[in-house]
Each structure stands twice: as C-alpha cells, then as structure tokens.
Design a protein around this motif. Structure first.
Motif, PDB file in Angstrom:
ATOM      1  N   ARG A  14       0.832  -1.200   0.000  1.00 41.97           N
ATOM      2  CA  ARG A  14       0.000   0.000   0.000  1.00 41.97           C
ATOM      3  C   ARG A  14       0.872   1.257   0.000  1.00 41.97           C
ATOM      4  N   THR A  15       1.964   1.227   0.768  1.00 46.72           N
ATOM      5  CA  THR A  15       2.875   2.371   0.794  1.00 46.72           C
ATOM      6  C   THR A  15       3.472   2.602  -0.585  1.00 46.72           C
ATOM      7  N   LYS A  16       3.921   1.532  -1.217  1.00 44.36           N
ATOM      8  CA  LYS A  16       4.525   1.646  -2.545  1.00 44.36           C
ATOM      9  C   LYS A  16       3.520   2.176  -3.563  1.00 44.36           C
ATOM     10  N   HIS A  17       2.262   1.790  -3.415  1.00 41.73           N
ATOM     11  CA  HIS A  17       1.238   2.213  -4.364  1.00 41.73           C
ATOM     12  C   HIS A  17       0.823   3.662  -4.148  1.00 41.73           C
ATOM     13  N   ASP A  18       0.645   4.049  -2.882  1.00 38.81           N
ATOM     14  CA  ASP A  18       0.097   5.366  -2.565  1.00 38.81           C
ATOM     15  C   ASP A  18       1.132   6.480  -2.563  1.00 38.81           C
ATOM     16  N   LEU A  19       2.339   6.195  -2.113  1.00 41.20           N
ATOM     17  CA  LEU A  19       3.354   7.243  -1.954  1.00 41.20           C
ATOM     18  C   LEU A  19       4.353   7.205  -3.108  1.00 41.20           C
ATOM     19  N   VAL A  20       3.837   7.338  -4.329  1.00 37.22           N
ATOM     20  CA  VAL A  20       4.685   7.184  -5.506  1.00 37.22           C
ATOM     21  C   VAL A  20       5.388   8.486  -5.897  1.00 37.22           C
ATOM     22  N   HIS A  21       4.992   9.613  -5.304  1.00 37.56           N
ATOM     23  CA  HIS A  21       5.658  10.875  -5.623  1.00 37.56           C
ATOM     24  C   HIS A  21       5.602  11.790  -4.401  1.00 37.56           C
ATOM     25  N   LEU A  22       6.384  12.856  -4.435  1.00 39.00           N
ATOM     26  CA  LEU A  22       6.521  13.734  -3.275  1.00 39.00           C
ATOM     27  C   LEU A  22       5.212  14.411  -2.903  1.00 39.00           C
ATOM     28  N   GLY A  23       4.376  14.701  -3.883  1.00 39.76           N
ATOM     29  CA  GLY A  23       3.093  15.313  -3.588  1.00 39.76           C
ATOM     30  C   GLY A  23       2.203  14.406  -2.747  1.00 39.76           C
ATOM     31  N   ALA A  24       2.301  13.106  -2.965  1.00 38.75           N
ATOM     32  CA  ALA A  24       1.510  12.158  -2.185  1.00 38.75           C
ATOM     33  C   ALA A  24       1.981  12.131  -0.735  1.00 38.75           C
ATOM     34  N   ILE A  25       3.293  12.222  -0.521  1.00 37.39           N
ATOM     35  CA  ILE A  25       3.816  12.269   0.843  1.00 37.39           C
ATOM     36  C   ILE A  25       3.388  13.570   1.515  1.00 37.39           C
ATOM     37  N   HIS A  26       3.401  14.668   0.759  1.00 36.38           N
ATOM     38  CA  HIS A  26       2.904  15.947   1.265  1.00 36.38           C
ATOM     39  C   HIS A  26       1.452  15.810   1.716  1.00 36.38           C
ATOM     40  N   GLY A  27       0.646  15.139   0.912  1.00 38.31           N
ATOM     41  CA  GLY A  27      -0.745  14.938   1.274  1.00 38.31           C
ATOM     42  C   GLY A  27      -0.899  14.139   2.551  1.00 38.31           C
ATOM     43  N   LYS A 186      16.739  30.326  15.369  1.00 38.55           N
ATOM     44  CA  LYS A 186      15.488  29.701  15.790  1.00 38.55           C
ATOM     45  C   LYS A 186      14.421  29.834  14.705  1.00 38.55           C
ATOM     46  N   GLN A 187      14.357  31.012  14.080  1.00 33.77           N
ATOM     47  CA  GLN A 187      13.403  31.216  13.000  1.00 33.77           C
ATOM     48  C   GLN A 187      13.709  30.295  11.819  1.00 33.77           C
ATOM     49  N   THR A 188      14.994  30.060  11.570  1.00 31.55           N
ATOM     50  CA  THR A 188      15.387  29.146  10.499  1.00 31.55           C
ATOM     51  C   THR A 188      14.923  27.729  10.791  1.00 31.55           C
ATOM     52  N   LEU A 189      15.079  27.298  12.035  1.00 34.81           N
ATOM     53  CA  LEU A 189      14.642  25.960  12.417  1.00 34.81           C
ATOM     54  C   LEU A 189      13.138  25.796  12.238  1.00 34.81           C
ATOM     55  N   VAL A 190      12.387  26.856  12.474  1.00 32.74           N
ATOM     56  CA  VAL A 190      10.933  26.794  12.406  1.00 32.74           C
ATOM     57  C   VAL A 190      10.426  26.980  10.981  1.00 32.74           C
ATOM     58  N   LYS A 191      11.063  27.881  10.222  1.00 31.27           N
ATOM     59  CA  LYS A 191      10.540  28.247   8.899  1.00 31.27           C
ATOM     60  C   LYS A 191      11.241  27.535   7.751  1.00 31.27           C
ATOM     61  N   GLY A 192      12.447  26.992   7.977  1.00 32.31           N
ATOM     62  CA  GLY A 192      13.140  26.255   6.936  1.00 32.31           C
ATOM     63  C   GLY A 192      13.988  27.127   6.030  1.00 32.31           C
ATOM     64  N   ILE A 193      14.639  26.480   5.076  1.00 32.11           N
ATOM     65  CA  ILE A 193      15.570  27.136   4.156  1.00 32.11           C
ATOM     66  C   ILE A 193      15.216  26.756   2.716  1.00 32.11           C
ATOM     67  N   GLY A 194      15.138  27.765   1.849  1.00 31.41           N
ATOM     68  CA  GLY A 194      15.036  27.504   0.418  1.00 31.41           C
ATOM     69  C   GLY A 194      13.626  27.247  -0.085  1.00 31.41           C
ATOM     70  N   ARG A 195      13.569  26.672  -1.289  1.00 30.52           N
ATOM     71  CA  ARG A 195      12.330  26.450  -2.031  1.00 30.52           C
ATOM     72  C   ARG A 195      11.767  25.051  -1.783  1.00 30.52           C
ATOM     73  N   GLU A 196      10.575  24.826  -2.335  1.00 27.91           N
ATOM     74  CA  GLU A 196       9.908  23.516  -2.377  1.00 27.91           C
ATOM     75  C   GLU A 196       9.698  22.921  -0.982  1.00 27.91           C
ATOM     76  N   LYS A 197       9.335  23.782  -0.033  1.00 27.82           N
ATOM     77  CA  LYS A 197       9.140  23.305   1.336  1.00 27.82           C
ATOM     78  C   LYS A 197       7.978  22.323   1.446  1.00 27.82           C
ATOM     79  N   ALA A 198       6.996  22.451   0.570  1.00 22.42           N
ATOM     80  CA  ALA A 198       5.860  21.524   0.625  1.00 22.42           C
ATOM     81  C   ALA A 198       6.246  20.113   0.220  1.00 22.42           C
ATOM     82  N   PHE A 199       7.395  19.963  -0.423  1.00 25.12           N
ATOM     83  CA  PHE A 199       7.768  18.671  -0.989  1.00 25.12           C
ATOM     84  C   PHE A 199       9.044  18.104  -0.380  1.00 25.12           C
ATOM     85  N   GLY A 200       9.187  18.255   0.930  1.00 27.62           N
ATOM     86  CA  GLY A 200      10.265  17.587   1.652  1.00 27.62           C
ATOM     87  C   GLY A 200      11.561  18.346   1.724  1.00 27.62           C
TER      88      GLY A 200
END
Length: 214
Positions: A14-27, A186-200
C-alpha cells in the motif's frame, strides 16, 4: 512547535502504491492535522524523509500535534512519536556548535529563462548553503581535513506537476555549524531554508551541543 517522527513501512504494497511521488507524501503529512483541514486553516508544516541504515523515517515539524493514527497510516506500527520542539528551541545560544542535517532544493535560476537548474557538484552544492548560512543565523565550521565540515548528497525524486511526473532535486546536507545569531537561527529551524518546502525540502535539524565558544 512539535517535531514528530515515524518509520515508513517502505516494503508495504500500500505504501509503494500510494506514496509514488513527493506530492503524495505531502498529502499524507497534511492530513495528519484534521482539525486544521476542518477549519480551513493552512499552517506551514515542514517535513523530510531521512534514510538511515536501510530504514526510512518521516520527520514532521508543526505548530500543533499531528494525529498519530493518521501519521501511522504508512508507518511501522508503534514507531510514531512526538516531542515538544519548543524545549529544544529554548536551548539555542549563539556560539554553540551542533551537528546538523538539512534536505534542500539547491538550484540556480537561469537569467534568461528563469528556469531552475539543480546543482550537482560538491563545490556548487557547498557554496549554495554557505551563501545562505549567515542570513539564517549560522556558519559552517571547518575541520582538520577540509575547508568546511559539510557533506552533500543529491537525489532526484518524482513530483507530479499537472498531468506529468517531473524529477525534483533534493540535496541532503550533513555537517557541523556554529550558531551566530540565536533568534535568527530559531526562525530558520521553524521556517526552513530555500524552495519547495511543501515537498520535503527546507527542514533543518540539529543535534545536541558539541561545545560553546565565547
């Protein structure tokens, strides 16, 4: 803030079937907050996949606790856990040296087309993070064997863009850093670095203090 983790049951069909791309993991990550979904609230949730000794772990940083039952949907049973991240944030001080891990979308923009092009060689990958470090409250330390204590590994993962799959470049950095501005870090730890934050991408985590320099 809360930092949650679960081991992904990668061998499950089921994991292999459902989580086939980064958008699915985001979901999967987003659905761990059903109250937010019901209220129509969109909060920033950073997440990352860590692969260690043949195991894959999902890390999830969020303002609220996730629903561990939903988090466990694709996880190895009894491996879901959540920790109060504010307690760690309160220990951050300027001068501390900590081991870190970051997965980021290290790319450059072509001036004429605006197209994002992924860096691939170690020199460019190191420069990408070195140039951003000061603006995020830290610097990369040096060691006895190289100019910087920094390693970078690139992977290309599938991401659905409309009706087609495209590869997204994910670079995982590991090394040691020195905190130079505690509040900014601290803000970096909370907000992250760079682009594509929704995708890992973007989630920076640190290990306990190695030493403190005055």
């Amino acid at each position: 803030m809360y930092l949650s983790q679960i081991e992904v049951e990668s061998s499950n069909p089921r994991t292999k079937h459902d989580l086939v791309h980064l958008g699915a993991i985001h979901g999967w990550a987003e659905h761990c907050f059903p109250v937010e979904i019901a209220q129509g609230v969109r909060l920033r949730h950073l997440w990352r996949l860590d692969r260690t000794q043949g195991h894959t772990y999902l890390l999830l940083l969020s303002p609220d606790k996730p629903d561990l039952r939903i988090l466990s949907r694709y996880g190895v049973p009894e491996t879901a856990q959540t920790a109060n991240y504010d307690e760690m944030l309160n220990t951050i001080q300027a001068g501390q040296i900590r081991c870190f891990r970051l997965t980021a979308n290290a790319v450059k923009r072509r001036s004429q087309t605006g197209q994002a092009v992924a860096y691939t060689n170690q020199t460019d990958l190191q420069r990408w993070l070195l140039y951003r470090a000061v603006d995020h409250g830290f610097e990369i330390t040096t060691n006895a064997h190289s100019d910087f204590d920094l390693r970078a590994e690139v992977q290309r993962q599938p991401l659905r863009r409309g009706d087609r799959m495209v590869p997204l470049s994910l670079t995982t950095y590991e090394g040691q850093l020195r905190i130079i501005d505690a509040e900014l870090f601290k803000q970096t730890l909370v907000k992250g670095i760079g682009r594509e934050k929704a995708f890992g991408c973007g989630l920076l985590t640190v290990e306990p203090t190695l030493e403190t320099q005055d």
